[in-house]
Motif scaffolding. Structure first.
Motif, PDB file in Angstrom:
ATOM      1  N   VAL A  64       0.849  -1.188   0.000  1.00 44.01           N
ATOM      2  CA  VAL A  64       0.000   0.000   0.000  1.00 44.01           C
ATOM      3  C   VAL A  64       0.884   1.237   0.000  1.00 44.01           C
ATOM      4  CG1 VAL A  64      -1.865   1.227   1.160  1.00 44.01           C
ATOM      5  CG2 VAL A  64      -1.732  -1.272   1.332  1.00 44.01           C
ATOM      6  N   ILE A  65       0.846   1.999  -1.090  1.00 48.13           N
ATOM      7  CA  ILE A  65       1.515   3.305  -1.080  1.00 48.13           C
ATOM      8  C   ILE A  65       0.640   4.212  -0.239  1.00 48.13           C
ATOM      9  CG2 ILE A  65       2.373   5.224  -2.458  1.00 48.13           C
ATOM     10  CD1 ILE A  65       2.658   3.290  -4.823  1.00 48.13           C
ATOM     11  N   SER A  66       0.990   4.285   1.031  1.00 48.19           N
ATOM     12  CA  SER A  66       0.204   5.032   2.005  1.00 48.19           C
ATOM     13  C   SER A  66       0.542   6.518   1.916  1.00 48.19           C
ATOM     14  CB  SER A  66       0.522   4.484   3.405  1.00 48.19           C
ATOM     15  OG  SER A  66      -0.162   5.172   4.400  1.00 48.19           O
ATOM     16  N   LYS A  67      -0.291   7.347   2.520  1.00 49.26           N
ATOM     17  CA  LYS A  67      -0.042   8.795   2.542  1.00 49.26           C
ATOM     18  C   LYS A  67       0.204   9.329   1.123  1.00 49.26           C
ATOM     19  CE  LYS A  67       2.242   8.398   7.039  1.00 49.26           C
ATOM     20  NZ  LYS A  67       3.422   8.729   7.831  1.00 49.26           N
ATOM     21  N   SER A  68      -0.569   8.802   0.186  1.00 51.16           N
ATOM     22  CA  SER A  68      -0.329   9.136  -1.218  1.00 51.16           C
ATOM     23  C   SER A  68      -0.562  10.614  -1.518  1.00 51.16           C
ATOM     24  CB  SER A  68      -1.226   8.280  -2.122  1.00 51.16           C
ATOM     25  OG  SER A  68      -2.598   8.518  -1.829  1.00 51.16           O
ATOM     26  N   ASP A  69      -1.232  11.305  -0.583  1.00 50.05           N
ATOM     27  CA  ASP A  69      -1.469  12.734  -0.773  1.00 50.05           C
ATOM     28  C   ASP A  69      -0.200  13.557  -0.597  1.00 50.05           C
ATOM     29  OD1 ASP A  69      -1.932  13.764   2.465  1.00 50.05           O
ATOM     30  OD2 ASP A  69      -2.159  11.649   1.995  1.00 50.05           O
ATOM     31  N   LEU A  70       0.880  12.949  -0.088  1.00 52.45           N
ATOM     32  CA  LEU A  70       2.114  13.700   0.178  1.00 52.45           C
ATOM     33  C   LEU A  70       2.952  13.933  -1.069  1.00 52.45           C
ATOM     34  CD1 LEU A  70       3.363  12.142   3.542  1.00 52.45           C
ATOM     35  CD2 LEU A  70       1.990  14.203   3.197  1.00 52.45           C
ATOM     36  N   ILE A  71       2.692  13.185  -2.142  1.00 51.94           N
ATOM     37  CA  ILE A  71       3.464  13.362  -3.368  1.00 51.94           C
ATOM     38  C   ILE A  71       2.519  13.512  -4.554  1.00 51.94           C
ATOM     39  CG2 ILE A  71       5.489  12.114  -2.517  1.00 51.94           C
ATOM     40  CD1 ILE A  71       4.556   9.672  -4.090  1.00 51.94           C
ATOM     41  N   GLY A  72       3.041  14.026  -5.652  1.00 55.77           N
ATOM     42  CA  GLY A  72       2.231  14.259  -6.843  1.00 55.77           C
ATOM     43  C   GLY A  72       2.024  12.997  -7.661  1.00 55.77           C
TER      44      GLY A  72
ATOM     45  N   ILE B 131       0.017  -3.778  -5.996  1.00 52.68           N
ATOM     46  CA  ILE B 131       0.328  -2.415  -5.538  1.00 52.68           C
ATOM     47  C   ILE B 131      -0.960  -1.595  -5.534  1.00 52.68           C
ATOM     48  CG2 ILE B 131       1.822  -0.406  -5.809  1.00 52.68           C
ATOM     49  CD1 ILE B 131       3.397  -3.009  -5.589  1.00 52.68           C
ATOM     50  N   VAL B 132      -1.301  -1.017  -4.393  1.00 56.97           N
ATOM     51  CA  VAL B 132      -2.465  -0.142  -4.308  1.00 56.97           C
ATOM     52  C   VAL B 132      -2.032   1.191  -3.695  1.00 56.97           C
ATOM     53  CG1 VAL B 132      -4.043  -2.095  -4.058  1.00 56.97           C
ATOM     54  CG2 VAL B 132      -3.204  -0.947  -2.022  1.00 56.97           C
ATOM     55  N   THR B 133      -2.821   2.205  -3.952  1.00 59.27           N
ATOM     56  CA  THR B 133      -2.523   3.562  -3.479  1.00 59.27           C
ATOM     57  C   THR B 133      -3.654   4.022  -2.574  1.00 59.27           C
ATOM     58  OG1 THR B 133      -1.341   4.049  -5.531  1.00 59.27           O
ATOM     59  CG2 THR B 133      -2.025   5.928  -4.211  1.00 59.27           C
ATOM     60  N   ALA B 134      -3.299   4.614  -1.444  1.00 55.77           N
ATOM     61  CA  ALA B 134      -4.322   5.051  -0.497  1.00 55.77           C
ATOM     62  C   ALA B 134      -3.802   6.221   0.331  1.00 55.77           C
ATOM     63  CB  ALA B 134      -4.730   3.910   0.426  1.00 55.77           C
ATOM     64  N   SER B 135      -4.723   6.933   0.937  1.00 56.77           N
ATOM     65  CA  SER B 135      -4.381   7.973   1.905  1.00 56.77           C
ATOM     66  C   SER B 135      -5.257   7.758   3.132  1.00 56.77           C
ATOM     67  CB  SER B 135      -4.598   9.374   1.331  1.00 56.77           C
ATOM     68  OG  SER B 135      -4.442  10.355   2.354  1.00 56.77           O
ATOM     69  N   PRO B 136      -4.723   7.087   4.161  1.00 58.63           N
ATOM     70  CA  PRO B 136      -5.528   6.853   5.368  1.00 58.63           C
ATOM     71  C   PRO B 136      -6.051   8.142   5.989  1.00 58.63           C
ATOM     72  CG  PRO B 136      -3.547   5.503   5.395  1.00 58.63           C
ATOM     73  CD  PRO B 136      -3.417   6.434   4.231  1.00 58.63           C
ATOM     74  N   ARG B 137      -5.249   9.196   5.942  1.00 60.74           N
ATOM     75  CA  ARG B 137      -5.674  10.451   6.552  1.00 60.74           C
ATOM     76  C   ARG B 137      -6.854  11.055   5.804  1.00 60.74           C
ATOM     77  NH1 ARG B 137      -1.129  14.899   7.167  1.00 60.74           N
ATOM     78  NH2 ARG B 137      -1.049  14.543   4.916  1.00 60.74           N
TER      79      ARG B 137
ATOM     80  N   GLY C  83      -8.951   5.573  -1.299  1.00 58.56           N
ATOM     81  CA  GLY C  83      -8.319   4.333  -1.721  1.00 58.56           C
ATOM     82  C   GLY C  83      -8.427   3.197  -0.729  1.00 58.56           C
ATOM     83  N   LEU C  84      -9.137   3.409   0.377  1.00 55.80           N
ATOM     84  CA  LEU C  84      -9.202   2.384   1.415  1.00 55.80           C
ATOM     85  C   LEU C  84     -10.276   1.333   1.163  1.00 55.80           C
ATOM     86  CD1 LEU C  84      -8.742   4.558   4.636  1.00 55.80           C
ATOM     87  CD2 LEU C  84      -7.024   3.135   3.484  1.00 55.80           C
ATOM     88  N   ALA C  85     -11.367   1.716   0.505  1.00 52.66           N
ATOM     89  CA  ALA C  85     -12.502   0.794   0.349  1.00 52.66           C
ATOM     90  C   ALA C  85     -12.081  -0.489  -0.372  1.00 52.66           C
ATOM     91  CB  ALA C  85     -13.639   1.486  -0.402  1.00 52.66           C
ATOM     92  N   ASP C  86     -11.365  -0.347  -1.487  1.00 52.59           N
ATOM     93  CA  ASP C  86     -10.932  -1.534  -2.237  1.00 52.59           C
ATOM     94  C   ASP C  86      -9.960  -2.371  -1.422  1.00 52.59           C
ATOM     95  OD1 ASP C  86     -12.523  -0.783  -4.333  1.00 52.59           O
ATOM     96  OD2 ASP C  86     -10.899   0.082  -5.531  1.00 52.59           O
ATOM     97  N   LEU C  87      -9.060  -1.710  -0.696  1.00 47.20           N
ATOM     98  CA  LEU C  87      -8.108  -2.426   0.149  1.00 47.20           C
ATOM     99  C   LEU C  87      -8.840  -3.244   1.201  1.00 47.20           C
ATOM    100  CD1 LEU C  87      -5.251  -3.025   1.288  1.00 47.20           C
ATOM    101  CD2 LEU C  87      -5.470  -0.900   2.615  1.00 47.20           C
ATOM    102  N   PHE C  88      -9.822  -2.645   1.836  1.00 46.10           N
ATOM    103  CA  PHE C  88     -10.555  -3.339   2.902  1.00 46.10           C
ATOM    104  C   PHE C  88     -11.318  -4.540   2.363  1.00 46.10           C
ATOM    105  CE2 PHE C  88     -10.863   0.807   5.611  1.00 46.10           C
ATOM    106  CZ  PHE C  88      -9.494   0.719   5.845  1.00 46.10           C
ATOM    107  N   VAL C  89     -11.860  -4.422   1.157  1.00 43.33           N
ATOM    108  CA  VAL C  89     -12.543  -5.568   0.542  1.00 43.33           C
ATOM    109  C   VAL C  89     -11.563  -6.720   0.333  1.00 43.33           C
ATOM    110  CG1 VAL C  89     -13.644  -6.395  -1.572  1.00 43.33           C
ATOM    111  CG2 VAL C  89     -14.385  -4.233  -0.550  1.00 43.33           C
ATOM    112  N   GLN C  90     -10.378  -6.389  -0.179  1.00 43.58           N
ATOM    113  CA  GLN C  90      -9.365  -7.425  -0.409  1.00 43.58           C
ATOM    114  C   GLN C  90      -8.961  -8.094   0.903  1.00 43.58           C
ATOM    115  OE1 GLN C  90      -6.066  -5.800  -2.706  1.00 43.58           O
ATOM    116  NE2 GLN C  90      -7.488  -4.624  -3.963  1.00 43.58           N
TER     117      GLN C  90
END
Length: 372
Positions: free
Chosen positions: A163-171, A191-197, A201-208
């Motif tokens: 999970v590329i977390s905190k994806s909002d930190l980069i462009g 590879i999935v992209t999400a921003s927990p904050r 991108g969390l919904a698909d991750l949680f389903v998996q």
């Protein structure tokens, strides 16, 4: 409701966003009517993570004194204790941020020994994109020595889902560049992209995590000497501090000032911070009321995660600091920071009640299963 309890482990290096993600997943599952039990893990007791998750109302057990791999029986005991208390449908475990080899030492033994009680979710490993871009040479900036980076990369190697977390930190361009490196280096992982904050991108991750099964493949090779050396380069500090004042003070401002002070002291020593987090619980606060602050790199700005609405006259401060440094250096920086910061607030005193500072010992797994 599931007929077997679901076991979900969310890994990742120090400061990757695990606790935030665990809290989001717990809330998501609770909203679906599922009972959730959380298990936090650290080299020492007194965790900010445990405080934060219990503050959100979740049944949480804390395992201290080593990684899940080295405390396997305690992990099972914690799950049983949660079962006795709340009979969870889903267990969510957050391992130590410097721990790897979790598949061979935790989930495979769990499946072999307790497969009639649990289904095992894919191992997801979160990665801070700013940290990852530095580790993989895409950006300049403060990073870790090679043996610490070895642990960082091994965590990603065993992941079913990165999970590329905190994806909002980069462009977008930087995200795609990082994704390409991760896909090349770790071809077996999704590879999935999400921003927990920002909760994107969390919904698909949680389903998996709730529907897929952990991949059955041979455990990765791990050089336990390099792994141990990497862990031993990291300094660990946990402390509990009592704050008291005869006049009310702004705890949010205190946390920000203390975090900045300690950060600056460590920067002068050339120390790379892996994760620095604190919670403050006011004595007169309602249940679960907290202020929290988080710092995940030496050149990062300390961020308040939770804030208090009103000034405080006193309460308990929990400090967790992990960095590539001598533990005594960390203790000195925190002690000096507490003294200097408290002096900025009239009538405030800060009393250190308990502290542990050390380097993690060599990991010795309870079990290590081979081919699956």
């Amino acid at each position: 409701m599931p007929t077997k309890a679901r076991y979900i482990m969310i890994g990742g290096f120090l400061g990757a966003g695990k606790t935030t993600t665990v809290g989001r997943l717990a809330r998501h599952l609770t909203d679906q009517g599922l009972r959730v039990g959380l298990i936090t893990n650290d080299q020492a007791g007194g965790l900010v993570d445990t405080k934060l998750l219990r503050g959100q109302g979740y049944a949480t057990e804390e395992i201290a004194g080593g990684c899940f791999c080295c405390r396997f029986n305690t992990l099972v005991d914690a799950a049983n204790k949660l079962s006795d208390q709340s009979k969870p449908d889903v267990f969510i475990a957050e391992p130590v941020g410097s721990c790897t080899d979790l598949v061979a030492t935790v989930t495979y033994p769990l499946r072999r020994m307790y497969g009639d009680a649990f289904t095992i979710a894919p191992l997801s490993v979160l990665v801070d994109p700013v940290r990852a871009r530095r580790v993989f040479g895409l950006d300049a900036g403060g990073t870790f020595s090679n043996k610490v980076a070895y642990i960082f990369k091994k965590q990603l190697e065993e992941a079913d889902i990165i999970v590329i977390s905190k994806s909002d930190l980069i462009g977008q361009t930087e995200r795609e560049e990082l994704r390409a490196v991760l896909e090349r280096e770790f071809p077996l992982a999704r590879i999935v992209t999400a921003s927990p904050r920002e909760e994107t991108g969390l919904a698909d991750l949680f389903v998996q995590l709730m529907t897929d099964e952990q991949a059955r493949r041979n455990p990765m090779a791990v050089d336990y000497e390099v792994y141990a050396d990497g862990e031993a380069l990291l300094g660990w500090l946990n402390a509990t501090v009592t704050l008291k004042a005869t006049e009310e003070f702004e705890a949010n401002d205190f946390l920000r000032a203390l975090a900045t002070d300690v950060q600056q002291r460590l920067q002068k020593d050339g120390t790379e911070i892996a994760h620095f987090k604190m919670t403050y619980s006011p004595d007169d606060g309602i249940a679960g009321e907290l202020a929290s602050i988080n710092l995940v790199r030496s050149d990062y700005i300390p961020e308040l995660g939770m804030e208090l609405d009103e000034p405080s006259e006193g309460g308990q401060l929990i400090v967790n600091l992990r960095a590539e440094a001598d533990p005594a250096t960390l203790m000195h920086a925190v002690q000096a920071g507490l003294t200097a910061t408290a002096a900025q607030f009239p009538t405030l005193t800060a009393k250190l009640e308990h502290e542990e500072h050390f380097r993690p010992g060599k990991p010795t797994p309870t079990h290590r299963d081979g081919n699956q």
